[in-house]
Design an enzyme around this catalytic site. Structure first.
Site, PDB file in Angstrom:
ATOM      1  N   SER A  33      37.144  32.267  40.715  1.00 23.65           N
ATOM      2  CA  SER A  33      38.520  32.136  40.490  1.00 23.65           C
ATOM      3  C   SER A  33      39.449  32.093  41.762  1.00 23.65           C
ATOM      4  O   SER A  33      38.986  32.812  42.586  1.00 23.65           O
ATOM      5  CB  SER A  33      39.291  32.983  39.166  1.00 23.65           C
ATOM      6  OG  SER A  33      40.542  32.761  38.947  1.00 23.65           O
ATOM      7  N   TYR A  93      41.003  41.847  35.852  1.00 29.55           N
ATOM      8  CA  TYR A  93      40.242  40.924  35.864  1.00 29.55           C
ATOM      9  C   TYR A  93      40.134  40.216  37.302  1.00 29.55           C
ATOM     10  O   TYR A  93      38.897  39.935  37.624  1.00 29.55           O
ATOM     11  CB  TYR A  93      41.210  39.703  34.822  1.00 29.55           C
ATOM     12  CG  TYR A  93      40.774  38.381  35.311  1.00 29.55           C
ATOM     13  CD1 TYR A  93      39.677  37.633  34.094  1.00 29.55           C
ATOM     14  CD2 TYR A  93      41.244  37.302  35.855  1.00 29.55           C
ATOM     15  CE1 TYR A  93      39.276  36.124  34.384  1.00 29.55           C
ATOM     16  CE2 TYR A  93      41.019  36.021  36.105  1.00 29.55           C
ATOM     17  CZ  TYR A  93      39.905  35.559  35.272  1.00 29.55           C
ATOM     18  OH  TYR A  93      39.647  34.060  35.350  1.00 29.55           O
ATOM     19  N   LYS A 130      36.797  38.648  39.464  1.00 26.89           N
ATOM     20  CA  LYS A 130      36.432  37.198  40.134  1.00 26.89           C
ATOM     21  C   LYS A 130      36.063  37.338  41.475  1.00 26.89           C
ATOM     22  O   LYS A 130      35.258  36.524  42.073  1.00 26.89           O
ATOM     23  CB  LYS A 130      37.712  36.368  39.854  1.00 26.89           C
ATOM     24  CG  LYS A 130      38.054  36.156  38.133  1.00 26.89           C
ATOM     25  CD  LYS A 130      37.143  35.223  37.636  1.00 26.89           C
ATOM     26  CE  LYS A 130      36.194  35.653  36.728  1.00 26.89           C
ATOM     27  NZ  LYS A 130      35.303  34.520  36.031  1.00 26.89           N
TER      28      LYS A 130
HETATM   29  P1  NAD Z   1      37.430  29.980  27.369  1.00 25.35           P
HETATM   30  O1  NAD Z   1      38.084  31.131  26.849  1.00 25.35           O
HETATM   31  O2  NAD Z   1      37.668  28.618  26.995  1.00 25.35           O
HETATM   32  O3  NAD Z   1      35.759  29.943  27.506  1.00 25.35           O
HETATM   33  C1  NAD Z   1      35.251  31.314  27.749  1.00 25.35           C
HETATM   34  C2  NAD Z   1      33.689  30.999  26.982  1.00 25.35           C
HETATM   35  O4  NAD Z   1      33.039  32.234  27.120  1.00 25.35           O
HETATM   36  C3  NAD Z   1      33.731  31.052  25.586  1.00 25.35           C
HETATM   37  O5  NAD Z   1      32.804  29.987  25.217  1.00 25.35           O
HETATM   38  C4  NAD Z   1      33.503  32.428  24.955  1.00 25.35           C
HETATM   39  O6  NAD Z   1      32.879  32.362  23.653  1.00 25.35           O
HETATM   40  C5  NAD Z   1      32.304  32.889  25.948  1.00 25.35           C
HETATM   41  N1  NAD Z   1      32.409  34.140  26.120  1.00 25.35           N
HETATM   42  C6  NAD Z   1      33.461  35.141  26.127  1.00 25.35           C
HETATM   43  N2  NAD Z   1      32.780  36.411  26.102  1.00 25.35           N
HETATM   44  C7  NAD Z   1      31.422  36.301  25.993  1.00 25.35           C
HETATM   45  C8  NAD Z   1      30.323  36.911  26.145  1.00 25.35           C
HETATM   46  N3  NAD Z   1      30.697  38.552  25.954  1.00 25.35           N
HETATM   47  N4  NAD Z   1      29.297  36.660  26.029  1.00 25.35           N
HETATM   48  C9  NAD Z   1      28.770  35.495  26.149  1.00 25.35           C
HETATM   49  N5  NAD Z   1      29.860  34.393  26.019  1.00 25.35           N
HETATM   50  C10 NAD Z   1      31.143  34.833  26.135  1.00 25.35           C
HETATM   51  O7  NAD Z   1      37.776  30.059  29.138  1.00 25.35           O
HETATM   52  P2  NAD Z   1      37.473  29.365  30.212  1.00 25.35           P
HETATM   53  O8  NAD Z   1      38.651  29.095  31.161  1.00 25.35           O
HETATM   54  O9  NAD Z   1      36.533  28.223  29.995  1.00 25.35           O
HETATM   55  O10 NAD Z   1      36.810  30.506  31.317  1.00 25.35           O
HETATM   56  C11 NAD Z   1      35.268  30.274  31.466  1.00 25.35           C
HETATM   57  C12 NAD Z   1      35.145  30.865  33.038  1.00 25.35           C
HETATM   58  O11 NAD Z   1      36.219  30.302  33.937  1.00 25.35           O
HETATM   59  C13 NAD Z   1      35.734  32.489  33.100  1.00 25.35           C
HETATM   60  O12 NAD Z   1      34.659  33.120  33.870  1.00 25.35           O
HETATM   61  C14 NAD Z   1      37.004  32.362  33.754  1.00 25.35           C
HETATM   62  O13 NAD Z   1      37.222  33.596  34.415  1.00 25.35           O
HETATM   63  C15 NAD Z   1      36.954  31.153  34.391  1.00 25.35           C
HETATM   64  N6  NAD Z   1      38.406  30.738  34.991  1.00 25.35           N
HETATM   65  C16 NAD Z   1      39.056  30.146  34.207  1.00 25.35           C
HETATM   66  C17 NAD Z   1      40.279  29.663  34.579  1.00 25.35           C
HETATM   67  C18 NAD Z   1      41.461  29.067  34.022  1.00 25.35           C
HETATM   68  O14 NAD Z   1      42.603  28.870  34.075  1.00 25.35           O
HETATM   69  N7  NAD Z   1      40.926  28.691  32.485  1.00 25.35           N
HETATM   70  C19 NAD Z   1      40.562  29.624  36.091  1.00 25.35           C
HETATM   71  C20 NAD Z   1      39.550  30.377  36.804  1.00 25.35           C
HETATM   72  C21 NAD Z   1      38.363  30.804  36.240  1.00 25.35           C
HETATM   73  C1  RM4 Z   2      42.432  32.377  36.097  1.00 21.20           C
HETATM   74  C2  RM4 Z   2      43.436  32.094  36.832  1.00 21.20           C
HETATM   75  C3  RM4 Z   2      44.510  31.393  35.769  1.00 21.20           C
HETATM   76  C4  RM4 Z   2      44.467  32.183  34.416  1.00 21.20           C
HETATM   77  C5  RM4 Z   2      43.209  32.530  34.125  1.00 21.20           C
HETATM   78  C6  RM4 Z   2      43.125  33.188  32.843  1.00 21.20           C
HETATM   79  O1  RM4 Z   2      41.305  32.935  36.972  1.00 21.20           O
HETATM   80  O2  RM4 Z   2      44.362  33.514  37.316  1.00 21.20           O
HETATM   81  O3  RM4 Z   2      45.784  31.176  36.405  1.00 21.20           O
HETATM   82  O4  RM4 Z   2      45.284  31.441  33.960  1.00 21.20           O
HETATM   83  O5  RM4 Z   2      42.335  33.220  35.105  1.00 21.20           O
END
Ligand code: NAD
Ligand code: RM4
Length: 253
Positions: free
Chosen positions: A143, A156, A160
Site C-alpha cells: 500500500s 495497519y 503494509k
Molecule cells: P476488500 O475488503 O474489498 O477485500 C478484502 C478481501 O480479503 C475480501 O475478499 C475478504 O473476504 C478477504 N479477507 C479478509 N480477511 C481474510 C482472511 N482472514 N483470510 C482470507 N481472506 C480474507 O478490500 P481491498 O481494498 O480489495 O483490499 C485488498 C488488499 O488491498 C488488502 O491487503 C489491502 O490492505 C490492500 N489495499 C487496499 C487499498 C484500498 O484503498 N482499497 C489500498 C492499498 C492497499
Molecule cells: C490503504 C490506504 C487507503 C485506505 C485503505 C484502507 O492502504 O491507506 O487510503 O483507504 O488502506
C-alpha cells in the site's frame, strides 16, 4: 494475453482488488485458484466470471491467519491446476481505529491477517515453486500506507510496510530459483475495506482532490499492475514496488 497457460493463486479473492485480479488474470489467459474466507455468494460470482472467460477457477475457503491454510491452499491448487506460476498475497483488513485506545484483539488480528498470514502463504507458495523448478512470480498487495502514516491506521500501516519488506527479503533467497518477488502499492481504491471511511463526503472529496489523476483508484487499476508483475514483461524486476496511486503520494503541496 500476457498470462497464457499460467496458474495464478490469489488470497482474499472474493472482493475488491483480489476479485479484480482474478478476473484480469483470467482475461489474460490464466487459470486461477482463489482463497476466500466465509464469503460464499461473492466467491461464487467470481468463479462464474472467470469461467465465463473460458478459464478454470478453483475455490479454497480458509483464514490466511491460520498457518494450516497456506499448505492446504497450495495443495488444492496443485491437485486441481497442476502447479503454481504466480502467487498473489492480497487478503487484508483495516478496521479503522484510534491509536491511544487500540484494543489488543484488533491490533493482533490485523497483524496476523495482513502480515503473518502473508508470510505463511508466500512461504508455502515459494516452496511449491522451488519444487517445480521453473521459477515463478510472487506479488504482495502492499500500500501507499507502507510509505506514509494514517491516524486511524497505526495497526495497519506497519503491516503494509511489512509485506513490502518481506518481498525485498525473499527476493534474495528466491532469486537463485528464478522466482521474483515484488509488491504493488495501491493508493486509495474504493472497495469494501474503506466504504465507511469514504462514506464521509468531506473525506472522499479531500482524497479525490489530492490525486493528480483526478479520481480514486479502481480495483482494475491495481489488477493490471499485478498482471504486469506476473508476466514476462517484468522478467528482470524483483524486490521492487510499483506505487499505483494516481499520483497521490507526490502531491504534498
Ligand atoms: P476488500 O475488503 O474489498 O477485500 C478484502 C478481501 O480479503 C475480501 O475478499 C475478504 O473476504 C478477504 N479477507 C479478509 N480477511 C481474510 C482472511 N482472514 N483470510 C482470507 N481472506 C480474507 O478490500 P481491498 O481494498 O480489495 O483490499 C485488498 C488488499 O488491498 C488488502 O491487503 C489491502 O490492505 C490492500 N489495499 C487496499 C487499498 C484500498 O484503498 N482499497 C489500498 C492499498 C492497499
Ligand atoms: C490503504 C490506504 C487507503 C485506505 C485503505 C484502507 O492502504 O491507506 O487510503 O483507504 O488502506
Amino acid at each position: 494475453m500476457l498470462l497464457q497457460g499460467q496458474r495464478v493463486l490469489i488470497t482474499g479473492a472474493s472482493r475488491g482488488i483480489g476479485r479484480a485480479t482474478a478476473i484480469e488474470c483470467a482475461r489474460h489467459g490464466a487459470d486461477v485458484a482463489l482463497n476466500v474466507y466465509n464469503d460464499d455468494d461473492a466467491a461464487a460470482s467470481v468463479v462464474a466470471e472467470v469461467e465465463a472467460l473460458g478459464r478454470k477457477a478453483v475455490l479454497f475457503n480458509g483464514d490466511v491467519a491460520d498457518p494450516a491454510s497456506a499448505p492446504a491452499f497450495i495443495q488444492t491448487a496443485v491437485e486441481r491446476l497442476g502447479g503454481v506460476d504466480t502467487f498473489v498475497s492480497n487478503a487484508g483488513i483495516c478496521p479503522f481505529h484510534s491509536f491511544l485506545d487500540m484494543p489488543q484483539d484488533v491490533l493482533l488480528r490485523t497483524m496476523n491477517v495482513n502480515l503473518t498470514g502473508a508470510y505463511y502463504m508466500c512461504q508455502a507458495a515459494a516452496n511449491q515453486m522451488v519444487r517445480q523448478g521453473k521459477g515463478g512470480s510472487i506479488v504482495a498487495v502492499s500500500s501507499i500506507s507502507a510509505l506514509v502514516g494514517g491516524e486511524m491506521q497505526t495497526h495497519y500501516t506497519p503491516t503494509k510496510a511489512g509485506v513490502h519488506s518481506l518481498m525485498q527479503s525473499i527476493a534474495i533467497p528466491l532469486g537463485r530459483h528464478g522466482i521474483r518477488a515484488n509488491s504493488v502499492m495501491p493508493g486509495t481504491v474504493a472497495t469494501d475495506i474503506n466504504k465507511d471511511d469514504l462514506a464521509d463526503p468531506e473525506k472522499r472529496a479531500y482524497m479525490e482532490k489530492r490525486i493528480p489523476l483526478g479520481r480514486l483508484g479502481r480495483p482494475e487499476d491495481i489488477a493490471k499492475v499485478v498482471v504486469f508483475l506476473a508476466s514476462d514483461l517484468s522478467g528482470y524486476v524483483t524486490g521492487a514496488s510499483v506505487l499505483t496511486d494516481g499520483g497521490l503520494f507526490v502531491n504534498l503541496q
